[in-house]
Enzyme design. Structure first.
Site, short mmCIF file in Angstrom:
data_model
loop_
_atom_site.label_atom_id
_atom_site.label_comp_id
_atom_site.label_asym_id
_atom_site.label_seq_id
_atom_site.Cartn_x
_atom_site.Cartn_y
_atom_site.Cartn_z
N HIS A 102 49.97 27.69 56.64
CA HIS A 102 48.60 27.30 57.03
C HIS A 102 48.59 25.85 57.46
O HIS A 102 49.51 25.08 57.17
CB HIS A 102 47.64 27.48 55.84
CG HIS A 102 47.91 26.54 54.71
ND1 HIS A 102 49.01 26.66 53.89
CD2 HIS A 102 47.24 25.45 54.27
CE1 HIS A 102 49.00 25.70 52.98
NE2 HIS A 102 47.94 24.93 53.20
N ASP A 104 45.63 22.72 56.78
CA ASP A 104 44.59 22.60 55.76
C ASP A 104 43.18 22.74 56.35
O ASP A 104 42.86 22.13 57.37
CB ASP A 104 44.70 21.23 55.06
CG ASP A 104 45.93 21.18 54.18
OD1 ASP A 104 46.31 22.22 53.61
OD2 ASP A 104 46.54 20.09 54.07
N HIS A 246 52.20 24.29 57.02
CA HIS A 246 53.08 24.12 55.88
C HIS A 246 52.89 25.27 54.89
O HIS A 246 51.89 26.00 54.96
CB HIS A 246 52.84 22.77 55.19
CG HIS A 246 51.44 22.58 54.69
ND1 HIS A 246 50.38 22.29 55.53
CD2 HIS A 246 50.91 22.64 53.45
CE1 HIS A 246 49.27 22.18 54.83
NE2 HIS A 246 49.56 22.39 53.55
N ARG A 261 46.23 15.31 46.04
CA ARG A 261 46.19 15.30 47.51
C ARG A 261 44.92 14.63 47.99
O ARG A 261 43.82 14.88 47.47
CB ARG A 261 46.23 16.74 48.02
CG ARG A 261 46.57 16.86 49.49
CD ARG A 261 46.52 18.27 49.96
NE ARG A 261 45.14 18.74 50.00
CZ ARG A 261 44.78 20.00 50.16
NH1 ARG A 261 45.68 20.95 50.27
NH2 ARG A 261 43.51 20.33 50.20
#
Ligand code: SIN
Length: 270
Positions: A102, A104, A246, A261
């Site tokens: 995907h 993000d 990723h 994150r």
């Protein structure tokens, strides 16, 4: 002028480990400019031994723009720091974040420019993140396929990823974006549909949309488009969400992998 850090490339096509930079200290304007250039050149940047606190983590993100706060991910925000998402898996986990290919939050109208992941605890082995270069994936398509994709859009839906795990009342964005986007800095074309968020190609019959998505989401996973990062405690990965997909590899159960994150706000894809 030479870069204020050294660059160790992971593959000929993407990924670079940057050495000789301390991200816990204020980032000087010339270092910030070199970091922005490095992201354009290498698509994913890796750093080692950076004990970032939340303030330094956010400061690094602000070198690239404002911070993106995703409504669907609110449940995983760190208390007092809505811009910081906790990424955590251990022996009690039933799923991990990002466990399939995907980019993000493509469900958002302006998906993030990029994401900065700082892992504090990592398993003894395993728990790598794989990245795939969407410019290469686009370039490898036939001219006929490129022509067919030109002008198509696809709908991306947060509910596909978060409906089963987010608390009641969570807002699930849905957005339509070009199937092939143009990178706003390099001008290169990138495939911009992904297995996790993309629900359908707009305006196509259901079975055609499903077949085309199945082809594209499998094509983007070709090993020659990829690099793979092996984490150590206090490593950082910073990926350009407009150029790469990723996948977080969950091969370490029941060990713990944990960190934070911060995501940088992006533009509406075109
Ligand atoms: C994510 O998709 O942001 C998580 C990536 C990872 O945990 O490696």
């Amino acid at each position: 002028m030479s870069a204020p850090f050294s660059i160790d490339r992971l593959t000929p096509h993407m990924g670079a480990e940057l050495h000789g930079i301390d991200l816990t200290r204020p980032i000087a304007p010339e270092v910030a400019a070199a970091l922005r250039q490095a992201l354009t050149d290498h698509l994913v940047l890796f750093f080692r031994d950076q004990r970032l606190d939340f303030a330094a983590h956010k400061a690094l993100a602000r070198v690239f723009g404002e911070i993106h706060v995703a409504p669907a991910a609110a449940a995983w925000a760190v208390e007092g720091h809505p811009e910081v998402t906790r990424i955590h898996a251990d022996a009690d986990s039933k799923y991990v974040a990002g466990e399939d290919w995907h980019s993000d939050m493509t469900c958002d109208p302006e998906p993030p420019l990029g994401s900065i992941l700082h892992l504090v605890t990592v398993p003894e082995t395993g728990g790598d993140t794989a990245f795939s270069n969407m410019f290469l994936a686009y370039d490898a398509l036939s001219e006929r396929m490129k022509a067919y994709l030109d002008g198509l859009t696809a709908t991306h839906d947060a509910a596909r990823v978060f409906a089963a795990i987010a608390p009641p009342g969570t807002v699930f964005n849905q957005s339509s974006h070009p199937v092939v986007r143009t990178h706003p800095v390099s001008g290169r074309k990138a495939i911009f549909v992904n297995k996790q968020f993309t629900a359908r190609i707009d305006g196509l019959p259901k079975d055609e949309s499903a077949a085309l998505l199945a082809f594209l989401t499998s094509h983007v996973q070709r090993p020659e488009f990829q690099c793979r990062f092996r984490w150590r405690p206090h490593s950082i990965a910073f990926w350009d969400n407009r150029a790469v997909q990723h996948s977080a590899i969950w091969d370490y159960f029941p060990q713990t992998r944990s960190g934070y994150r911060v995501t940088v706000r992006g533009d509406r894809p075109f």
